[in-house]
Design an enzyme around this catalytic site. Sequence first.
Site, PDB file in Angstrom:
ATOM      1  N   LYS A 199      57.128  17.794  62.174  1.00  0.00           N
ATOM      2  CA  LYS A 199      56.798  16.586  61.399  1.00  0.00           C
ATOM      3  C   LYS A 199      55.376  16.128  61.715  1.00  0.00           C
ATOM      4  CE  LYS A 199      61.351  14.371  60.997  1.00  0.00           C
ATOM      5  NZ  LYS A 199      61.416  14.414  59.533  1.00  0.00           N
ATOM      6  N   ARG A 202      71.987  18.280  58.108  1.00  0.00           N
ATOM      7  CA  ARG A 202      73.077  18.932  57.369  1.00  0.00           C
ATOM      8  C   ARG A 202      73.600  20.143  58.136  1.00  0.00           C
ATOM      9  NH1 ARG A 202      69.095  19.727  52.356  1.00  0.00           N
ATOM     10  NH2 ARG A 202      68.257  17.867  53.348  1.00  0.00           N
TER      11      ARG A 202
HETATM   12  N1  BES Z   1      65.800  12.776  59.919  1.00  0.00           N
HETATM   13  C1  BES Z   1      65.146  13.201  58.730  1.00  0.00           C
HETATM   14  C2  BES Z   1      65.321  12.200  57.584  1.00  0.00           C
HETATM   15  C3  BES Z   1      64.686  10.850  57.743  1.00  0.00           C
HETATM   16  C4  BES Z   1      63.469  10.576  57.169  1.00  0.00           C
HETATM   17  C5  BES Z   1      65.361   9.842  58.403  1.00  0.00           C
HETATM   18  C6  BES Z   1      62.916   9.302  57.293  1.00  0.00           C
HETATM   19  C7  BES Z   1      64.798   8.573  58.528  1.00  0.00           C
HETATM   20  C8  BES Z   1      63.597   8.316  57.972  1.00  0.00           C
HETATM   21  C9  BES Z   1      65.703  14.539  58.272  1.00  0.00           C
HETATM   22  O1  BES Z   1      66.164  15.375  59.251  1.00  0.00           O
HETATM   23  C10 BES Z   1      64.614  15.248  57.549  1.00  0.00           C
HETATM   24  O2  BES Z   1      63.615  15.542  58.145  1.00  0.00           O
HETATM   25  N2  BES Z   1      64.845  15.519  56.271  1.00  0.00           N
HETATM   26  C11 BES Z   1      63.896  16.186  55.461  1.00  0.00           C
HETATM   27  C12 BES Z   1      64.642  17.160  54.585  1.00  0.00           C
HETATM   28  C13 BES Z   1      63.759  18.145  53.860  1.00  0.00           C
HETATM   29  C14 BES Z   1      63.060  19.048  54.838  1.00  0.00           C
HETATM   30  C15 BES Z   1      64.621  18.946  52.926  1.00  0.00           C
HETATM   31  C16 BES Z   1      63.179  15.148  54.601  1.00  0.00           C
HETATM   32  O3  BES Z   1      63.771  14.161  54.210  1.00  0.00           O
HETATM   33  O4  BES Z   1      61.979  15.337  54.367  1.00  0.00           O
HETATM   34 ZN    ZN Z   2      64.619  16.576  60.108  1.00  0.00          ZN
END
Ligand code: BES
Ligand code: ZN
Length: 507
Positions: A280, A354
Amino acid sequence: MKLGVDRREAHAASTDAAVSAVFERGEKEEALPRVLVREDQATGKLLGQAWARREVKGKKGEITVLHRPDGKGRVVLIGVGPKPTFDAEGARRAAATAIRALKGRGARSVGFRLSTFVTERVPSDIAIRAIADGASLGAYEFLKYKTTHEGAVEEVTLYLGDEHGREESALKKALDQQVELLEAVLWTRDVANLPADTATPDWLAEEAKRLGKEYGLKVTVFDEKKLEEMHCGGILGVGSGSAHPPRLIVLEYSGGARSGKTVAVVGKGITFDSGGISLKPALRMGDMKFDKSGACAVLGILRAAAALKVPPRVIGVMACAENMPGGGAYRPGDVVRTYNGKTIEITNTDAEGRVVLSDALGYVVEKYRPDEVIDLATLTGACVVALGDDMAGMVSTDDKLAQGLLDASAATGEPLWRMPLTDYHRELVKSDVAEIRNSTEIPPAGVLTAAAFLEHFVGKTPWAHLDIAGPASTNPSTRKFQPPYQNIGATAFGVRLVTRYLQDGSR
Ligand code: BES
Ligand code: ZN
Ligand code: ZN
């Protein structure tokens, strides 16, 4: 904070501050409402003068603090907007606003004059619970690492007065029950606020065991060796880059009704989500300690379920792992095999929630054959884009379950919005090399493709997925737009909502 009821009139007792609600007044001149005559007397007619000057209008969030000339504390008036639209959520927010306004002003004991909050739409028992919510949640702060802090309100009393004195025993019972629930909520916030160096998967497992001992829950912890034997390739894959190995934690509450049904409540417990190899960006990455909020909500729900003796049997499952990059980390291109035998092509290691849920859902559905499954997960940024950060997205394959949760949402003020799931989304998660892929080739409908992925692990069991990425936590920039009973940091979103559902929706 101690909460209790008192039969007396608020102004006859001596608290540091006595809070009354004021409804919004109209444009034309009107005399002070009759319900506020006691406040006028307590302030030596100061309130009447402020009213005549139109200084008190009753607009939502308006605070008036008047000191009593006799030195017996303050009279606080909190504006709650027009009477016809005032509801439980209005009472919750008003109580929180009042408590926050009194913080740091030396008020240790605060009273609420119940009768000023009661309307046709908001009966006394609803009002008393809502005021308790607002006062207790609004006063919450995460103080574990603070060395100094301003004095907090220690005691909140609901004054029943002549109007509600006769209902004392029923109202006391309602309040005591709500206090049990609120203690579970505050504890959930405390756990969810812990940083990832402390709240590791193993620490969460130990905390679950401590809870189990105290509340008579059966707690089973599957460590990495056991997970290997169970072929839980999803949670093991996500956890493989971390020095803190993953844990699958199962808590069982046996149910208050003899022929009750079984509800499984499953939570995403990523103690820190760095994104893994699909790293990230740095900005606000620290907030990813809140990526365990779903699992923490499960802890809180199980505690509340046991304390309130809800009718159904409840199986809580926490899927805990830390998503880190490292030499042993799972990587894009890997294929993992999950508990129920389905294979997942990893296309983005940041879509890890997931992946851990695949094993947790597959396990609970096979092992316990629940009548319903509810999962809570800070799953997608897409949900925040779609609905904002105060509301959870819901995807459900069962209308009755979905409606029960929407009813609980309306009662608790934890907002929820149902979203669709169609074959279009199901098509998008198919993989060329495995059964499904964990992130799709095209970005649209991120909440729904995540749900289409999870559906593979619940089979035919009625299921509701709650994406709590937005409301699980607040930060300094979103905080000011949130209800005043949400503090900066973890909100414990879902604990009040799901507990309410278990109490009366799940029949
Ligand atoms: N934990 C994150 C989602 C999230 C984002 C929670 C902002 C709280 C605040 C999750 O694991 C994630 O990174 N999801 C990705 C999915 C994508 C790679 C398909 C996302 O939302 O960008
Ligand atoms: Zn994530
Ligand atoms: Zn995540």
